[in-house]
Write a protein that holds these residues in place. Sequence first.
Motif, PDB file in Angstrom:
ATOM      1  N   TRP A  32      20.452  36.535  23.050  1.00 45.70           N
ATOM      2  CA  TRP A  32      20.047  35.733  24.202  1.00 45.70           C
ATOM      3  C   TRP A  32      20.403  36.408  25.516  1.00 45.70           C
ATOM      4  CZ3 TRP A  32      23.497  34.127  27.914  1.00 45.70           C
ATOM      5  CH2 TRP A  32      24.846  34.184  27.580  1.00 45.70           C
ATOM      6  N   TYR A  86      18.057  31.133  23.944  1.00 48.10           N
ATOM      7  CA  TYR A  86      19.393  30.713  24.377  1.00 48.10           C
ATOM      8  C   TYR A  86      19.795  29.401  23.715  1.00 48.10           C
ATOM      9  CZ  TYR A  86      23.071  29.105  27.579  1.00 48.10           C
ATOM     10  OH  TYR A  86      24.248  28.636  28.118  1.00 48.10           O
ATOM     11  N   ALA A 111      18.094  36.453  28.795  1.00 46.04           N
ATOM     12  CA  ALA A 111      18.278  35.320  29.695  1.00 46.04           C
ATOM     13  C   ALA A 111      18.551  35.760  31.124  1.00 46.04           C
ATOM     14  CB  ALA A 111      19.421  34.440  29.177  1.00 46.04           C
TER      15      ALA A 111
END
Length: 646
Positions: free
Chosen positions: A221, A156, A225
């Motif tokens: 990401w 991220y 995430a």
Amino acid sequence: MMLALMVFLPMTAALVCYPLCRRSEKNGLIFTFAVTAAVFLMALSLLLNPSLSAEIWGFCGQGLRFKAGGLRTVMAVLAGFMWVMTALASPEYFSGAKANARYFMFYLWTLGALLGVFLAADLMTLFIFFEIMSFTSYVWVAQNETPAALRASETYLFIAVIGGLTMLMGLFLLANAVGSLTFENILEKAPGMSTGLRYAVGVCCLIGFGAKAGMVPLHIWLPKAHPVAPAPASALLSGILTKSGVFGVIGVSCWLFDEVPGWGNLLLIPAAITMLLGAVLAVFSTDLKRTLACSSMSQIGFILTGVSMCVLLGEHGSIAACGTVLHILNHSLIKLTLFVAAGVVYFNVHSLDLNDVRGFGRDKPLLKLAFLSGACSIAGIPGFGGYISKTLLHEGIVEYCEHLVEHGHSAAPYRVLEWVFLLSGGLTLAYMTRLFYIIFIAEKPAHQHQKARYMGGMTAAVLAIGGVLMPLLGLTAHQSMDRIAAYALPFFRREPMGHAVHYFSLTNLKGAAISITIGALVFAFVGMKWLTKREDGHEVYRNVWPHGLDLEDAVYRPALRALAFTGAIFARLVETLGALLVLSPVNFIFLGAKNEIRPPEDEQFSAYAKQSERSRVARSFSSDLLYAACGVTALLLLAAWNMFHS
């Protein structure tokens, strides 16, 4: 003053929240909710004062400029609402968890940064708060400190930093070409820019904003995430933080490239791929929150498709612009409800694997109805909010096809886009139906246990509010959603729609029916046949997605390692050549000397130490961000104080 207060109040409160939560978590949570409620009320007050503006002179040499009205106010109100709702659901979810003080500090800090993005009157202000938001929201991903969470947070942060630096490069080019980075000045000066420079700026900004939005190929990401972040954080990451990237794309598209068809087509390519790929990934996922994360990626593709159609249609792009605004709104409400529901499941089962959570909601009517409301809305079922926004987006595509035909051009590529749109909508129905079947209809596994009280009152209230809002908006579209869209249109530089859209006409219902039919077929033959098998008398949900197709592990990380290796080789070569240039004359001067004198070599120059300190840095990075937050808050408050007293 109101706008600056909205931005700086949660940032200042974050510094109070941290020690307060350390001393009394209950008081810290009450304080956090009070701050978010105050910000939400201030955001609502902007609806009565659409012309408010504020400016802080001299900050970073450019100053900070804020402005209310239109889409800015809509996004600020939506952000305030999302924070209030997740603040209500957080106490139960974080009960007994560790590092809660850290989480809630960055929770408030991110709220201030996000409002700075949405209320920005120029791209430099937007960029500053956009980057602050990237670092503060990193802590959400790393919050649980598991190996998976730390790796996802690393991804991220990498995507955020690379995207931010690329965007900054574009802003430097733009500032050099037009001077002030206010949206109005960009609109005025953009036609005088060369085509190459204009597109260079646009692509750089698209990379930065697209990275945050989860646009292909910078989406890596997002599916990683969300599964590791706490459920309230996932609701915010998916529901509203990704919209900060969309907000930036809208700003660049409608102010720098207004009515430039080439930009609309350029944006349409990643938008369509994101829309379809996210839906395909969600169909194959066997993790509850990963499925919802891939769904978010797909819905961002729908929204970006609306932005691109708005640019292509030019002054006639009101329908596409309205669909974009309303899908932003609907997606935020949908993901708030679905991720909070996923948090309830995880809080009880302590797993997100579909094989572990199956049947959990069989006897839980409120959870079932709230989830069903979110599933129907995101799938575009008539009567729900998602159907309204998807209908407008679809009409935007159809309208552009008709426009091309009228002017003697081929509409074939955009007819293909229309079918990609309908197929993606069908896949959405397929994976949401599969989730609903597994969680609320399938038989429970024998090892599944749950707490006596599976959900608290505050969490139930959040689910009820979210579950009711989606059909309420869908059934009162002309009275509610049309007005919201019309209020936001000035930021798109479009006039309100000249006629009311008949949402439940046969033509519009036909598009929904096609997607529903596709979804039913995919659910029956892919979800229930191919991805499901029976073992020992019960269903098992298979993960058949090839691991080698992971873009991060297959492409990005090897490319970075190769780049780092190449850089190290180049640095070593420069060191060797430098040593030869320096030492050769010395050796010549002392040629024949009995006691040869050589300057000591620096063994660490351009080479990494054998003992890496990466693990120590990783463990302390969140603390470093905390200290940085204190410093930046002090700097911003000093600038604000100077503005108020000048």
